[in-house]
Design a protein around this motif. Structure first.
Motif, PDB file in Angstrom:
ATOM      1  N   GLN A   1      -7.030 -58.525  10.391  1.00 50.46           N
ATOM      2  CA  GLN A   1      -7.442 -58.710   9.000  1.00 50.46           C
ATOM      3  C   GLN A   1      -8.595 -57.799   8.600  1.00 50.46           C
ATOM      4  O   GLN A   1      -9.031 -57.824   7.449  1.00 50.46           O
ATOM      5  N   ALA A   2      -9.101 -57.014   9.538  1.00 50.55           N
ATOM      6  CA  ALA A   2     -10.226 -56.131   9.238  1.00 50.55           C
ATOM      7  C   ALA A   2      -9.754 -54.894   8.496  1.00 50.55           C
ATOM      8  O   ALA A   2      -8.633 -54.405   8.704  1.00 50.55           O
ATOM      9  N   ALA A   3     -10.611 -54.379   7.638  1.00 45.52           N
ATOM     10  CA  ALA A   3     -10.319 -53.135   6.929  1.00 45.52           C
ATOM     11  C   ALA A   3     -10.189 -51.995   7.919  1.00 45.52           C
ATOM     12  O   ALA A   3     -10.694 -52.059   9.048  1.00 45.52           O
ATOM     13  N   GLU A   4      -9.531 -50.924   7.516  1.00 49.53           N
ATOM     14  CA  GLU A   4      -9.279 -49.796   8.411  1.00 49.53           C
ATOM     15  C   GLU A   4     -10.570 -49.223   8.985  1.00 49.53           C
ATOM     16  O   GLU A   4     -10.616 -48.761  10.119  1.00 49.53           O
ATOM     17  N   HIS A   5     -11.630 -49.251   8.185  1.00 45.81           N
ATOM     18  CA  HIS A   5     -12.927 -48.733   8.637  1.00 45.81           C
ATOM     19  C   HIS A   5     -13.755 -49.818   9.322  1.00 45.81           C
ATOM     20  O   HIS A   5     -14.930 -49.617   9.603  1.00 45.81           O
ATOM     21  N   GLY A   6     -13.152 -50.961   9.612  1.00 44.08           N
ATOM     22  CA  GLY A   6     -13.900 -52.130  10.046  1.00 44.08           C
ATOM     23  C   GLY A   6     -14.500 -52.035  11.436  1.00 44.08           C
ATOM     24  O   GLY A   6     -14.186 -51.141  12.221  1.00 44.08           O
ATOM     25  N   SER A   7     -15.364 -53.008  11.728  1.00 36.71           N
ATOM     26  CA  SER A   7     -16.045 -53.027  13.024  1.00 36.71           C
ATOM     27  C   SER A   7     -16.395 -54.447  13.420  1.00 36.71           C
ATOM     28  O   SER A   7     -16.492 -55.351  12.589  1.00 36.71           O
ATOM     29  N   PHE A   8     -16.573 -54.613  14.733  1.00 35.77           N
ATOM     30  CA  PHE A   8     -17.092 -55.837  15.321  1.00 35.77           C
ATOM     31  C   PHE A   8     -18.365 -55.464  16.074  1.00 35.77           C
ATOM     32  O   PHE A   8     -18.365 -54.512  16.866  1.00 35.77           O
ATOM     33  N   THR A   9     -19.431 -56.213  15.852  1.00 32.92           N
ATOM     34  CA  THR A   9     -20.688 -55.984  16.561  1.00 32.92           C
ATOM     35  C   THR A   9     -21.144 -57.307  17.160  1.00 32.92           C
ATOM     36  O   THR A   9     -21.311 -58.299  16.443  1.00 32.92           O
ATOM     37  N   PHE A  10     -21.315 -57.321  18.465  1.00 34.72           N
ATOM     38  CA  PHE A  10     -21.737 -58.524  19.179  1.00 34.72           C
ATOM     39  C   PHE A  10     -23.137 -58.328  19.757  1.00 34.72           C
ATOM     40  O   PHE A  10     -23.580 -57.202  19.954  1.00 34.72           O
ATOM     41  N   PHE A  11     -23.811 -59.445  20.036  1.00 34.31           N
ATOM     42  CA  PHE A  11     -25.158 -59.385  20.598  1.00 34.31           C
ATOM     43  C   PHE A  11     -25.128 -59.687  22.085  1.00 34.31           C
ATOM     44  O   PHE A  11     -24.755 -60.777  22.508  1.00 34.31           O
ATOM     45  N   SER A  12     -25.521 -58.700  22.874  1.00 32.37           N
ATOM     46  CA  SER A  12     -25.732 -58.860  24.310  1.00 32.37           C
ATOM     47  C   SER A  12     -27.221 -59.164  24.490  1.00 32.37           C
ATOM     48  O   SER A  12     -27.828 -59.815  23.657  1.00 32.37           O
TER      49      SER A  12
ATOM     50  N   PHE B   1     -11.581 -58.598   5.478  1.00 28.80           N
ATOM     51  CA  PHE B   1     -13.026 -58.406   5.552  1.00 28.80           C
ATOM     52  C   PHE B   1     -13.282 -56.997   6.090  1.00 28.80           C
ATOM     53  O   PHE B   1     -12.365 -56.298   6.545  1.00 28.80           O
ATOM     54  N   ASP B   2     -14.542 -56.592   6.050  1.00 31.91           N
ATOM     55  CA  ASP B   2     -14.904 -55.249   6.502  1.00 31.91           C
ATOM     56  C   ASP B   2     -15.524 -55.240   7.898  1.00 31.91           C
ATOM     57  O   ASP B   2     -15.142 -54.436   8.745  1.00 31.91           O
ATOM     58  N   HIS B   3     -16.502 -56.113   8.121  1.00 39.41           N
ATOM     59  CA  HIS B   3     -17.217 -56.085   9.398  1.00 39.41           C
ATOM     60  C   HIS B   3     -17.524 -57.502   9.863  1.00 39.41           C
ATOM     61  O   HIS B   3     -17.691 -58.412   9.041  1.00 39.41           O
TER      62      HIS B   3
END
Length: 244
Positions: free
Chosen positions: A127-138, A83-85
């Motif tokens: 499993q994330a793509a090289e350009h991938g990211s994780f964004t969480f909600f605070s 996956f990407d993001h």
């Protein structure tokens, strides 16, 4: 909202939205689908996920996940593959006077905001793509604690520090948080006739002199996804409410 987000095209990218059955998760999923993303909708209630899927412009896969159960997060990773993001809007508030808090409620709140995000990174970072990211909600409660909101303030604050630690540990994948203030996403509709007066009061106190909109949140998420030089950062989408 879609027209203002067209600059953030996600054509061909696979986006996991954890908490997609919630108001905020659903609006992020709809916005991402409208700009070309392929969606994986995750959360504890398959019915709500299916409702969200039915509102999308494009393709979506539904995967039940309970952030309090590591086995379901491992199953998500196995099913999703590459996956990407990933965006997680998951929250399970445990509000109330300190003397009345139940341990089980506190544990669920930490599972949604702290332990769950940690386990999502554990099982899915590889499993994330090289350009991938994780964004969480605070959330703004971390910077403006209030009586009966101790757990909310603590979990949101812990998440803000978690994204910094994860940004270092799973680099070059990027990890960020979005911290909303008061947003008119439908969450305040339960106030009934008092809603408009409440929102006017919030706007009068905010340095931005307005309350947030769903588009404000979507823009912040897409900024975190798009900008390859932003990581370990909390994006405050609160109109300056934490300062007022």
């Amino acid at each position: 909202m879609t027209a203002s987000l067209e600059a953030h095209r996600l054509d061909g990218q696979r986006l996991i939205v954890v908490g997609a059955g919630s108001r905020t998760g659903s609006l992020i999923a709809r916005a991402a689908s409208a700009v070309g993303a392929e969606l994986v909708l995750a959360g504890p209630d398959p019915r709500k996920l299916e409702w969200t899927a039915g509102e999308l412009a494009g393709r979506a896969e539904v995967v039940p996940v309970d952030l309090a159960e590591e086995s379901t997060i491992a199953a998500l990773a196995e099913r999703v593959g590459r996956f990407d993001h990933l965006v997680s809007t998951a929250a399970m508030p445990a509000n109330g006077p300190l003397a009345e808090l139940e341990l089980a409620d506190v544990q669920r709140a930490f599972a949604a905001k702290v332990i769950g995000p940690l386990l999502l990174a554990k099982h899915l970072a590889g499993q994330a793509a090289e350009h991938g990211s994780f964004t969480f909600f605070s959330g703004v409660a971390a910077w403006r604690p209030a009586p009966a909101r101790t757990v909310m303030a603590t979990t949101n604050g812990a998440l803000a520090f978690l994204v910094q630690a994860l940004a270092v540990e799973i680099a070059p994948l990027r990890v960020n948080a979005v911290s909303p203030g008061i947003v008119d996403s439908g969450s305040w509709d339960g106030l009934g006739a008092d809603k408009e007066a409440f929102l006017r009061g919030v706007a009068a106190r905010n340095p931005a002199r307005r309350v947030g909109t769903p588009a404000d949140l979507a823009k912040a998420v897409f900024y975190a996804i798009d900008n390859p030089y932003v990581t370990g950062t909390v994006l405050h989408v609160d109109g300056g409410g934490r300062l007022a």
